[in-house]
Design a protein around this motif. Sequence first.
Motif, PDB file in Angstrom:
ATOM      1  N   GLY A 412      42.746  21.198 -12.874  1.00  0.00           N
ATOM      2  CA  GLY A 412      43.058  22.198 -11.901  1.00  0.00           C
ATOM      3  C   GLY A 412      41.744  22.192 -11.023  1.00  0.00           C
ATOM      4  N   THR A 413      41.815  23.539 -10.212  1.00  0.00           N
ATOM      5  CA  THR A 413      40.690  23.870  -9.544  1.00  0.00           C
ATOM      6  C   THR A 413      40.013  25.142  -9.642  1.00  0.00           C
ATOM      7  OG1 THR A 413      39.650  24.023  -7.174  1.00  0.00           O
ATOM      8  CG2 THR A 413      41.944  24.689  -7.714  1.00  0.00           C
ATOM      9  N   GLN A 496      51.567  19.957 -10.730  1.00  0.00           N
ATOM     10  CA  GLN A 496      51.994  18.521 -10.357  1.00  0.00           C
ATOM     11  C   GLN A 496      52.833  18.328  -9.296  1.00  0.00           C
ATOM     12  OE1 GLN A 496      50.469  15.984 -11.764  1.00  0.00           O
ATOM     13  NE2 GLN A 496      49.145  17.574 -12.829  1.00  0.00           N
ATOM     14  N   ASP A 497      53.874  19.124  -8.877  1.00  0.00           N
ATOM     15  CA  ASP A 497      54.768  18.848  -7.711  1.00  0.00           C
ATOM     16  C   ASP A 497      54.144  19.051  -6.502  1.00  0.00           C
ATOM     17  OD1 ASP A 497      56.738  18.660  -9.537  1.00  0.00           O
ATOM     18  OD2 ASP A 497      57.587  20.602  -9.118  1.00  0.00           O
ATOM     19  N   THR A 498      53.187  19.960  -6.472  1.00  0.00           N
ATOM     20  CA  THR A 498      52.419  20.247  -5.236  1.00  0.00           C
ATOM     21  C   THR A 498      51.537  19.007  -4.930  1.00  0.00           C
ATOM     22  OG1 THR A 498      52.485  22.767  -5.595  1.00  0.00           O
ATOM     23  CG2 THR A 498      50.982  22.117  -3.864  1.00  0.00           C
ATOM     24  N   GLN A 499      50.825  18.562  -5.953  1.00  0.00           N
ATOM     25  CA  GLN A 499      49.991  17.505  -5.778  1.00  0.00           C
ATOM     26  C   GLN A 499      50.760  16.548  -5.301  1.00  0.00           C
ATOM     27  OE1 GLN A 499      47.105  17.036  -9.052  1.00  0.00           O
ATOM     28  NE2 GLN A 499      47.673  18.884  -9.777  1.00  0.00           N
ATOM     29  N   GLY A 518      44.123  22.130   1.973  1.00  0.00           N
ATOM     30  CA  GLY A 518      44.675  23.147   1.393  1.00  0.00           C
ATOM     31  C   GLY A 518      44.220  22.960  -0.251  1.00  0.00           C
ATOM     32  N   THR A 519      44.353  23.765  -1.066  1.00  0.00           N
ATOM     33  CA  THR A 519      43.832  23.606  -2.502  1.00  0.00           C
ATOM     34  C   THR A 519      44.212  22.552  -3.242  1.00  0.00           C
ATOM     35  OG1 THR A 519      44.128  26.242  -2.433  1.00  0.00           O
ATOM     36  CG2 THR A 519      43.669  25.056  -4.620  1.00  0.00           C
ATOM     37  N   ALA A 520      45.410  22.189  -3.029  1.00  0.00           N
ATOM     38  CA  ALA A 520      46.094  20.868  -3.846  1.00  0.00           C
ATOM     39  C   ALA A 520      45.596  19.700  -3.302  1.00  0.00           C
ATOM     40  CB  ALA A 520      47.606  20.997  -3.937  1.00  0.00           C
TER      41      ALA A 520
END
Length: 757
Positions: A412-413, A496-499, A518-520
């Motif tokens: 993640g971040t 995972q869905d957003t990535q 964006g973050t992802a």
Amino acid sequence: MSEVNRGSRVGGWTRFVTARPRLSLLAALVITALAVFAGSGVGDRMGSGGWEDPAASSTYATKALEREFPASQPNLLLLVDAGGKGVDDPSVAAEAGRLTERLAAEDGVVGVGSYWQTRAPALRAEDGGEALIAARIVGTEKEAGETLERIAPEFRGTQGSLDVSVGGPVAVRHEMQAIIQEDLLRAELIALPVTLVLLVMVFGSAIAALLPLGIGIVAILGTNAVLRGITEITDVSVFAQNLTTALGLGLAVDYALFIVRRFREELAEGVDVRDAVGTTLRTAGRTVLFSALTVAVSLAAMMVFPQYFLRSFAYAGIAVVLLAAAAALILLPAALMLLGHRVNSLDLRRLFGKGRKKPVPGDGTADGTVEGTSGGWGRTAALVMRRAPLFAVATATGLVLLGLPFLGVKFGTADDRQLPSSAEARVVQEDIRSGFPGSPGGGLEVLGEGGATAAEYADYRDRVAALPDVLRVDGPVVSGDHAYFTVLPRGEAVDQDTQRLVRELRAEPAAFDTSVTGTAAVLVDSKDAIGDRLPLAAGIIVVVTLLLVFLLTGSVLIPIQAVALNALSLTAMFGAVVWVFQDGHLSGFLGFTPTGDIETTLPVLMFCVAFGLSMDYGVFLISRIKEEYDRSGDHERSVIFGLQRTGGLITAAAVILAVVMVAIGTSRVTNTMMLGLGIALAVVMDAMVVRSLLVPAVMKLTGRATWWAPGPLRRFHDRFGVSEGGSHPAALAGGTGGTGGSEGAVSGAGERDKVGV
């Protein structure tokens, strides 16, 4: 060994570093004082970001949006509490409007917008008690931090009938930087006195104990000056200061322990001071040099990654390693020349009736002496080698099992949850996360360039909205040939869905050029950058380590063993990182908030640092085994002797370094806590499990083949390699000597074995 042979050890380097010891130490004192001046304020010039790839599509889109649409990239948030009246109350709206106007008038602040201007639902809390004012502070990280420091006191706290808190990414970074510097000072205040106490326990002599501490301080102050210079050229992460302190103390202790121990050992055999320094530099000094090179190579591998967070640790690590080695090889011999036998002075343990019988560091026995295999480490090595298959299989299996949790790692971040729960910036983000609609911080921005018609923009928006992972699409906001859309995902900010949605958006055809941020999106690009360059970094570490260990030993198998066993020693660290910091076990005890993932760059950093430190201990052990093998030609006797002479040394060094890393691990910032505690675990496991059990077991199983090399490589080593101690004919002939067995060889070493570790 004859005095003639000992005297021949005093070569050009010894004459150079011991010719004018007082002048050398005075010059070092002046240079250190200059380093204090040059390195002052280095923490204030460092950044707290650096996780993104500067060449990535997301970085390009972020900069373009900041330039063309400042309001699309707010990094400053004012959380306005209406105080029970509700944000739609006319008096609240009037007061908030004046607050918004004041913020818009500040230098360096652009793109100011608020709920009371836009009536956007995302800027209003669901209970109607709070609302947001958003803005963009422009400039570099340092410039943005300075702007925040200037304006935050003017807006924080009571503003008329309103209560205002300051948050947003720029506030998170700024508060993280301040906390790290405070925690680092506390860690130093903890580590320095504890290290001194441990060194006194190891050496007995208070004079000898002060030498490693002095070397560490010189290395730390020198590295701060180097980093201060680097900040003039490029960005450096504030996290790198933690590594400077840890490695500066840890490696200085390692190198000084090894050198001072060997010097005292030579003095105990009746050698005069100058010859003792010469022998020490030729043996322990050469080992320190090779050890420093292997650690520096492991850290230098982080230079191949584009994220300045990782590159910063390479800058700091290389500088502190080389400075610690230089101080140990130049200043320490000068100090030893001046001290001579006084290096054994002030044995504080005599105060408790436990003074040493011999002025040499021991191997864990009461008086520090070794006779045959009577020393604790000698008995351990002999036992392990008698049951080598059992110890090898059991130890390797245990390490693999400890590393199994890492198979479930999720990357993640870093976000505000790295901060302690009382930090203002985190409190603001937690309020937004729990009380405002949508997925704050989880939106994706799609930048459109090249111009398009309204119909083409609408068609693109409709197709994006139809993607299965999209909750809503806002926009476009158009300015000339540029436009942007805000895409809200159905899932969490970086799941995972957003990535996957990031990749779908990048693949979606459009009548204009698109890029996604964006973050992802930043996370996806960071993972790709690390994945692309990881084989190169690993290749550099492995190839150079193999070469250096081969030059030291002349063996083909030992370098391969060293790399494999070092990697195996890190499994416990990686397993613990996932089990504790990702999955949240012990989070209450340690006082952090688990996020369900690990920041992407942290495993790379921890691998490079821990692998280098493991090689540090590995080189110490291997060099002493090699020295004895060159002398006696007996493989098993050499392994026992090597562990007997270095086991206590390596354990003491590991415990001291672990104490320093644990002090770093008391940080209130989760990533720093993870770094400190993780590496402390890796160091302890390597010294107490791998070096003590696995290495002698494996070397017993490989037997005399351990020292084999094909003819061309042996000739290469004869020409370019190094050797410690006198060469034994059996060893030079390929290790055919010493067939009498380890016990006989050990007992046959006579008085030599009575010298303490």
